[in-house]
Design a protein around this motif. Structure first.
Motif, mmCIF file in Angstrom:
data_model
loop_
_atom_site.group_PDB
_atom_site.id
_atom_site.type_symbol
_atom_site.label_atom_id
_atom_site.label_comp_id
_atom_site.label_asym_id
_atom_site.label_seq_id
_atom_site.Cartn_x
_atom_site.Cartn_y
_atom_site.Cartn_z
ATOM 1 N N PRO A 47 57.664 33.155 53.429
ATOM 2 C CA PRO A 47 56.521 32.665 52.593
ATOM 3 C C PRO A 47 56.755 32.833 51.023
ATOM 4 C CG PRO A 47 56.404 34.970 53.486
ATOM 5 C CD PRO A 47 57.599 34.527 53.880
ATOM 6 N N ASP A 48 55.533 32.280 50.355
ATOM 7 C CA ASP A 48 55.898 32.134 48.985
ATOM 8 C C ASP A 48 55.316 33.306 48.110
ATOM 9 O OD1 ASP A 48 56.546 29.113 48.100
ATOM 10 O OD2 ASP A 48 55.167 28.756 49.866
ATOM 11 N N LEU A 49 54.538 34.086 49.225
ATOM 12 C CA LEU A 49 53.874 35.313 48.701
ATOM 13 C C LEU A 49 53.488 36.221 49.942
ATOM 14 C CD1 LEU A 49 51.343 35.932 45.919
ATOM 15 C CD2 LEU A 49 50.869 36.706 47.998
ATOM 16 N N ILE A 50 53.303 37.209 49.652
ATOM 17 C CA ILE A 50 53.041 38.319 50.725
ATOM 18 C C ILE A 50 51.895 39.261 50.308
ATOM 19 C CG2 ILE A 50 53.682 40.205 52.411
ATOM 20 C CD1 ILE A 50 56.616 39.158 52.254
ATOM 21 N N ASP A 100 54.748 43.744 43.698
ATOM 22 C CA ASP A 100 54.611 43.236 42.188
ATOM 23 C C ASP A 100 53.267 43.220 41.763
ATOM 24 O OD1 ASP A 100 57.120 41.403 41.976
ATOM 25 O OD2 ASP A 100 56.650 41.418 43.989
ATOM 26 N N ALA A 101 52.395 43.330 42.556
ATOM 27 C CA ALA A 101 50.906 43.766 42.063
ATOM 28 C C ALA A 101 50.162 44.480 43.096
ATOM 29 C CB ALA A 101 50.002 42.307 41.822
ATOM 30 N N TYR A 102 48.958 44.967 42.859
ATOM 31 C CA TYR A 102 48.145 46.087 43.734
ATOM 32 C C TYR A 102 46.625 45.690 43.619
ATOM 33 C CZ TYR A 102 46.580 50.746 44.575
ATOM 34 O OH TYR A 102 46.061 51.838 45.129
ATOM 35 N N LEU A 103 46.028 45.610 44.994
ATOM 36 C CA LEU A 103 44.625 45.537 44.837
ATOM 37 C C LEU A 103 44.065 46.378 45.618
ATOM 38 C CD1 LEU A 103 44.453 41.615 45.529
ATOM 39 C CD2 LEU A 103 43.960 42.667 43.460
ATOM 40 N N THR A 104 43.065 47.412 45.222
ATOM 41 C CA THR A 104 42.412 48.260 46.023
ATOM 42 C C THR A 104 41.381 48.037 46.744
ATOM 43 O OG1 THR A 104 42.927 49.934 44.471
ATOM 44 C CG2 THR A 104 41.458 50.614 45.928
ATOM 45 N N LYS A 105 41.408 47.868 48.104
ATOM 46 C CA LYS A 105 40.403 47.731 49.255
ATOM 47 C C LYS A 105 38.733 48.611 48.911
ATOM 48 C CE LYS A 105 42.850 47.379 52.758
ATOM 49 N NZ LYS A 105 43.405 47.049 54.194
ATOM 50 N N VAL A 107 38.227 44.689 48.169
ATOM 51 C CA VAL A 107 38.253 43.893 47.445
ATOM 52 C C VAL A 107 37.611 42.456 47.525
ATOM 53 C CG1 VAL A 107 40.601 43.358 48.322
ATOM 54 C CG2 VAL A 107 40.118 42.675 45.840
ATOM 55 N N GLU A 108 36.968 42.042 46.776
ATOM 56 C CA GLU A 108 36.379 40.633 46.888
ATOM 57 C C GLU A 108 37.267 39.490 47.313
ATOM 58 O OE1 GLU A 108 33.315 39.491 46.203
ATOM 59 O OE2 GLU A 108 32.512 41.601 46.491
ATOM 60 N N PRO A 109 37.243 38.999 48.246
ATOM 61 C CA PRO A 109 38.060 37.893 48.696
ATOM 62 C C PRO A 109 38.248 37.109 47.323
ATOM 63 C CG PRO A 109 36.470 37.974 50.295
ATOM 64 C CD PRO A 109 35.935 39.012 49.095
ATOM 65 N N LYS A 110 37.365 36.756 46.506
ATOM 66 C CA LYS A 110 37.589 35.915 45.431
ATOM 67 C C LYS A 110 38.766 36.673 44.280
ATOM 68 C CE LYS A 110 34.811 35.622 41.943
ATOM 69 N NZ LYS A 110 33.481 35.763 41.326
ATOM 70 N N ARG A 111 38.705 37.720 44.338
ATOM 71 C CA ARG A 111 39.688 38.520 43.530
ATOM 72 C C ARG A 111 41.101 38.416 44.079
ATOM 73 N NH1 ARG A 111 42.365 39.541 40.561
ATOM 74 N NH2 ARG A 111 43.225 41.271 39.426
ATOM 75 N N VAL A 112 41.229 38.477 45.718
ATOM 76 C CA VAL A 112 42.384 38.364 46.290
ATOM 77 C C VAL A 112 42.845 37.027 45.815
ATOM 78 C CG1 VAL A 112 43.396 38.119 48.555
ATOM 79 C CG2 VAL A 112 41.781 39.806 48.129
ATOM 80 N N ARG A 118 47.739 33.598 40.684
ATOM 81 C CA ARG A 118 48.250 34.145 39.384
ATOM 82 C C ARG A 118 49.711 34.430 39.673
ATOM 83 N NH1 ARG A 118 50.005 38.818 36.468
ATOM 84 N NH2 ARG A 118 49.530 40.384 38.368
ATOM 85 N N LEU A 119 50.179 35.000 40.773
ATOM 86 C CA LEU A 119 51.687 35.418 41.218
ATOM 87 C C LEU A 119 52.344 34.224 41.724
ATOM 88 C CD1 LEU A 119 50.922 38.870 42.623
ATOM 89 C CD2 LEU A 119 52.379 38.394 40.859
ATOM 90 N N ILE A 120 51.628 33.315 42.296
ATOM 91 C CA ILE A 120 52.282 32.144 42.524
ATOM 92 C C ILE A 120 52.728 31.217 41.330
ATOM 93 C CG2 ILE A 120 51.952 29.709 43.541
ATOM 94 C CD1 ILE A 120 52.376 31.703 45.787
ATOM 95 N N ALA A 121 51.801 31.138 40.352
ATOM 96 C CA ALA A 121 52.152 30.405 39.207
ATOM 97 C C ALA A 121 53.321 31.130 38.426
ATOM 98 C CB ALA A 121 50.912 30.389 38.243
#
Ligand code: MN
Length: 129
Positions: A47-50, A100-105, A107-112, A118-121
Motif C-alpha cells: 500500500p501507499d500508506l498504512i 510516521d504520524a499519530y492520531l488519537t481516537k 478522531v474525526e474521519p475528516k482529520r484522518v 498530507r503524508l501521501i503528498a
C-alpha cells in the motif's frame, strides 16, 4: 494508478467509518483486522500508506510497525498510528516503533483523510517515480 491505503483496525465501526471516507475520496482500501494480517497484507499489496491501530489482536500495532519498518521492502511505506489511549507515552512509543504520524481516537474521519493526504503528498515528494 490509484493510491492504496491499508487500514489495520479491529473495531468494526472504525473500519466502516474510516474505510468509507477513504473510498469516497478515491483511495483503494485494503482492510486488515489484526496485526498479523496487517503485516501480511502490507507485504502482499504494498500500500501507499498504512493506518495502524495500536491495540490489535494477535500482534499489536507497535510490533507490526517495527516488523514493517525493519523490512527494506516495506520500510518506506508511511504508517499513521491510531490509538484510543491519550496517554502521553503512547505518542513516543508509536514514533519510537517507526510510525510516521499519530492520531488519537476518537478522531474525526475528516482529520484522518487530511493526515492521509498530507503524508501521501510528502512521500510523493520523497520518492519521485
Ligand atoms: Mn483496536
Amino acid at each position: 494508478m490509484k493510491t492504496t491505503i491499508l487500514l489495520v483496525e479491529d473495531n468494526a465501526d472504525n473500519q466502516v467509518i474510516y474505510g468509507a471516507i477513504l473510498e469516497h475520496a478515491g483511495f483503494v482500501l485494503v482492510a486488515a483486522w489484526d496485526g498479523e494480517e496487517g503485516v501480511r497484507l502490507a507485504r502482499e499489496r504494498m500500500p501507499d500508506l498504512i493506518l495502524m491501530d495500536i491495540s490489535l489482536p494477535k500482534m499489536d500495532g507497535l510490533q507490526a510497525t517495527r516488523i514493517l519498518k525493519a523490512d527494506p521492502a516495506t520500510a518506506r511505506i508511511p504508517i499513521v498510528a491510531l490509538t484510543a489511549h491519550a496517554m502521553a507515552g503512547d505518542r513516543a512509543r508509536a514514533l519510537d516503533a517507526g510510525c510516521d504520524a499519530y492520531l488519537t481516537k476518537p478522531v474525526e474521519p475528516k482529520r484522518v483523510l487530511e493526515e492521509v493526504k498530507r503524508l501521501i503528498a510528502l512521500s510523493a515528494v520523497a520518492q519521485p517515480s
